[in-house]
Scaffold this motif. Sequence first.
Motif, short mmCIF file in Angstrom:
data_model
loop_
_atom_site.label_atom_id
_atom_site.label_comp_id
_atom_site.label_asym_id
_atom_site.label_seq_id
_atom_site.Cartn_x
_atom_site.Cartn_y
_atom_site.Cartn_z
N SER A 141 0.85 -1.19 0.00
CA SER A 141 0.00 0.00 0.00
C SER A 141 0.88 1.24 0.00
O SER A 141 2.09 1.16 -0.23
CB SER A 141 -0.90 -0.02 1.24
OG SER A 141 -0.11 0.17 2.38
N GLY A 142 0.26 2.39 0.28
CA GLY A 142 1.02 3.62 0.32
C GLY A 142 1.93 3.69 1.53
O GLY A 142 2.91 4.43 1.55
N ASP A 172 4.29 6.81 -6.02
CA ASP A 172 3.82 8.20 -5.88
C ASP A 172 4.96 9.21 -5.98
O ASP A 172 4.83 10.26 -6.61
CB ASP A 172 3.08 8.37 -4.54
CG ASP A 172 1.82 7.54 -4.48
OD1 ASP A 172 1.32 7.13 -5.55
OD2 ASP A 172 1.32 7.29 -3.36
N ASP A 189 0.43 3.50 -13.79
CA ASP A 189 -0.15 2.26 -14.31
C ASP A 189 -0.80 2.52 -15.67
O ASP A 189 -0.59 1.77 -16.64
CB ASP A 189 -1.19 1.76 -13.29
CG ASP A 189 -1.65 0.34 -13.57
OD1 ASP A 189 -1.16 -0.27 -14.54
OD2 ASP A 189 -2.49 -0.17 -12.81
N GLY A 276 -3.63 -1.17 -1.43
CA GLY A 276 -3.97 -0.30 -2.57
C GLY A 276 -3.18 -0.58 -3.84
O GLY A 276 -3.72 -0.48 -4.94
N ASN A 280 -2.63 -2.47 -9.22
CA ASN A 280 -1.68 -2.29 -10.34
C ASN A 280 -1.77 -3.44 -11.34
O ASN A 280 -1.65 -4.62 -10.98
CB ASN A 280 -0.26 -2.18 -9.78
CG ASN A 280 0.73 -1.87 -10.88
OD1 ASN A 280 1.33 -2.78 -11.45
ND2 ASN A 280 0.87 -0.61 -11.21
#
Length: 339
Positions: A141-142, A172, A189, A276, A280
Amino acid sequence: MNPIILGIESSCDDTSAAIIKGDIILSNVVAGQKVHEEYGGVVPELASRAHQQNIIPVVHKAMKDAGVKSGDVSAVAFTRGPGLMGSLLVGTSFAKGFALALDIPLIEVNHLQAHVLAHFIQEPDQKHEVPEFPFLCLLVSGGNSQIVLVHDFLHMEIIGQTIDDAAGEAFDKCAKVIGLPYPGGPLIDKLAQEGDPEAFEFSKPRIANFDYSFSGLKTSFLYFLRDNVKKDPDFIERHKNDLCASLQKTIVDILMDKLIAAAKKTGIKEIALAGGVSANSGLRQAFMEGEEKYGWNIYIPKFGYTTDNAAMIAITGLFKYQKKEFVGQEVAPFARMAL
Ligand code: KG4
């Protein structure tokens, strides 16, 4: 009678409430926060304020969508951590008030454990297959990149994790360098679909065991661009798709290399994806190749259950409810809660 659990999630920038009856999801409402977009990342203070505004309407909608009244709810489960302290406080305080008012059990949930258990959420219309224990879960995830060995619903062990940035953070941060808005992962993506993954090569870390590192990749991406932009100011614009495709391939390769090694070492073939970054397309593709190449049984949750959501909090709440793992009103959020 199947218990009805209200799940509350407010660990970062999504306010979410969900109702689950047994393991069947009846509603899952998520209110995102647009306020952070102009800052290129989540602003904790603004996130807390938005949660405060969103929480009651979101819970109301979740109950309405599920056709459930507050008196029907058996227990309330909430994210205790990890996450942003101010954000967690809103969900925790709401859950405590709700449980106190209705005199029902209060259940604390670890957000990371919930990401893994999202695989067990069932839809009302059709049951899907769930992983068998023990299974391996790549949680990306982030904020996290971990390989989790899942022994049982509430017994999990981290066998590998990032020593610096998370995979989502790498997406990010690199996206920001090439001028894409936050969060850049989904945009990379999208652009990668039109690019050549072999166009450029970026360095991969050499880290022991099943651990990850992504900060070196971010730096090498930055230096690579800096050197090329010096020679050609339009380099990024002209090669955007290839840059995205090559970067995505590198991140996916890093993630998969360790996962494949962990699967070989443990002999486990039940392999799940969570968090999250599991949205992808390159990573999903690599999972499907793993199924063919290594005989894995792979499990990828529905998109809505991979990003932050309360349905995963509610299902985790169910497993804790069955074991009567309740907490008292003195419970407080725990920003750095480990899996
Ligand atoms: O689990 P999550 O919703 O929340 C956090 O942990 O914050 O994950 C969000 C992360 C972000 O870093 C975002 O860029 C990344 O997941 N992400 C993606 C994709 N969709 C979301 N990264 C790469 N490709 C995607 N399609």
